[in-house]
Design an enzyme around this catalytic site. Structure first.
Site, PDB file in Angstrom:
ATOM      1  N   CYS A 227      46.095  15.161  81.097  1.00 63.28           N
ATOM      2  CA  CYS A 227      47.056  16.258  81.209  1.00 63.28           C
ATOM      3  C   CYS A 227      47.737  16.523  79.857  1.00 63.28           C
ATOM      4  CB  CYS A 227      48.045  15.959  82.338  1.00 63.28           C
ATOM      5  SG  CYS A 227      48.935  17.416  82.896  1.00 63.28           S
TER       6      CYS A 227
ATOM      7  N   HIS B 270      44.792  14.240  87.315  1.00 69.69           N
ATOM      8  CA  HIS B 270      45.434  12.928  87.174  1.00 69.69           C
ATOM      9  C   HIS B 270      44.717  11.849  87.981  1.00 69.69           C
ATOM     10  CE1 HIS B 270      49.185  14.094  85.072  1.00 69.69           C
ATOM     11  NE2 HIS B 270      48.988  15.261  85.657  1.00 69.69           N
TER      12      HIS B 270
ATOM     13  N   GLU C 135      45.138   8.709  87.763  1.00 66.42           N
ATOM     14  CA  GLU C 135      46.072   7.617  88.084  1.00 66.42           C
ATOM     15  C   GLU C 135      46.886   7.910  89.336  1.00 66.42           C
ATOM     16  OE1 GLU C 135      46.594   9.902  85.910  1.00 66.42           O
ATOM     17  OE2 GLU C 135      48.733  10.396  85.741  1.00 66.42           O
TER      18      GLU C 135
END
Lengths: 89, 223
Positions: free
Chosen positions: B89, B197, B199
């Site tokens: 990002c 994302h 994560e």
């Protein structure tokens, strides 16, 4: 002492959604003659160098390294000599 | 046993650093450290993560000011020697600004900040980032960005496709990205940038584990 006025704009090939939104908004309030809007950034800088040429070089370096991104932006600028606060005294 | 030593760079305004740390350290279980952006060294780290967030408040352009943080010259040196770097990002925006990845990320086509779960297609699974996925597999990852619209000129796009640098594409383009590109690697194949994302999709208790394979794959690529 010099004052630079820098304008950074999106390159013509890059679509500017922000400009498009403002253009549509102006049309919606009746300004139908507005054809195209592009939005950019305006930056003022005061520069202390010995000469006009040196001031210009500083602006070019600033534009290339940080103020614009060559992938998407164009820049142009003007430089003019101004009275520094010291010389006013 | 992986000998991965993950370094997560923390800029003023980073906000996905702790999530990324948690996944590497507690879920995957590899040695993980935060590295403040003013640090002059990457210490013994062999994987560097530029996390999501709003470094320097996204002032001027996303990632533009972060590229001159003291740690960045060290990261550029590390990357040019083949070190593994991932930008997620805002980290992807920083990598484009530094020139480690081609192109740039501009305002989303519809101007809105988009926070959504999107479907991605794995375009190339022969990379240190994607080998735990099937080719053409469709996965779901969250996105959360206002400036995720990937732009590059047509020559660059042809090169990216020809060199198999595009790793992830959006199946339904949410932001106007050129070539539906969601994530790409550099020519040397040691740097990855992606807007989604992984994560945030790494634990079943949170409802989605499609992202863990990417991060685990990278961690286990270091022997």
């Amino acid at each position: 002492m010099y004052k630079a006025k820098v304008i950074v704009t999106l390159r013509p090939s890059v679509f500017d959604p922000q400009g498009k939104a403002v253009e549509n908004s102006l049309k919606s309030i009746g300004l139908s003659s507005v054809l195209d809007i592009r939005i950019g950034k305006y930056i003022e800088m005061e520069i202390e160098t010995e000469s006009y040429q040196e001031a210009e070089q500083v602006v070019i370096e600033a534009c290339k390294k940080l103020l614009s991104n060559p992938v998407m932006d164009d820049y142009n600028f003007t430089v003019q000599e101004i009275q520094s606060e010291r010389s006013i005294k | 046993m992986s000998t991965a030593k993950v370094g997560i760079i923390v800029f003023p305004g980073s906000n996905c650093d702790a999530d990324t740390y948690h996944v590497f350290n507690n879920i995957i279980g590899v040695d993980t450290k935060f590295i403040w952006h003013k640090s002059a060294t990457l210490e013994d780290r062999n994987i560097v993560i530029l996390p999501g967030g709003f470094s320097y408040g996204d002032y001027l352009r996303c990632g533009a000011i972060a590229k001159f943080s003291p740690i960045m010259s060290e990261i550029i040196r590390f990357a040019q020697k083949g070190g593994i770097v991932i930008g997620i990002c805002n980290g992807f925006q920083v990598l484009c600004e530094t020139g480690l990845l081609p192109g740039a990320l501009i305002r989303n086509r519809m101007l809105k900040f988009i926070c959504d779960l999107v479907t991605l297609k794995v375009e190339n699974n022969k990379s240190i980032f994607t080998s735990y996925y099937e080719i053409k597999e469709e996965i779901k990852l969250p996105i959360a960005h206002g400036e995720g619209n990937y732009v590059c000129d047509s020559d660059t796009l042809s090169e990216l496709i020809g060199n198999n640098q595009v790793l992830f594409t959006y199946t339904e383009n949410p932001n106007g990205s050129t070539g539906n590109i969601a994530g790409l690697q550099n020519v040397s194949r040691n740097i990855l940038g992606l807007m989604p994302h992984p994560e945030r999709a790494s634990e079943s208790i949170l409802g989605n584990t499609d992202g863990i394979r990417l991060l685990r794959c990278v961690a286990e690529s270091v022997i």
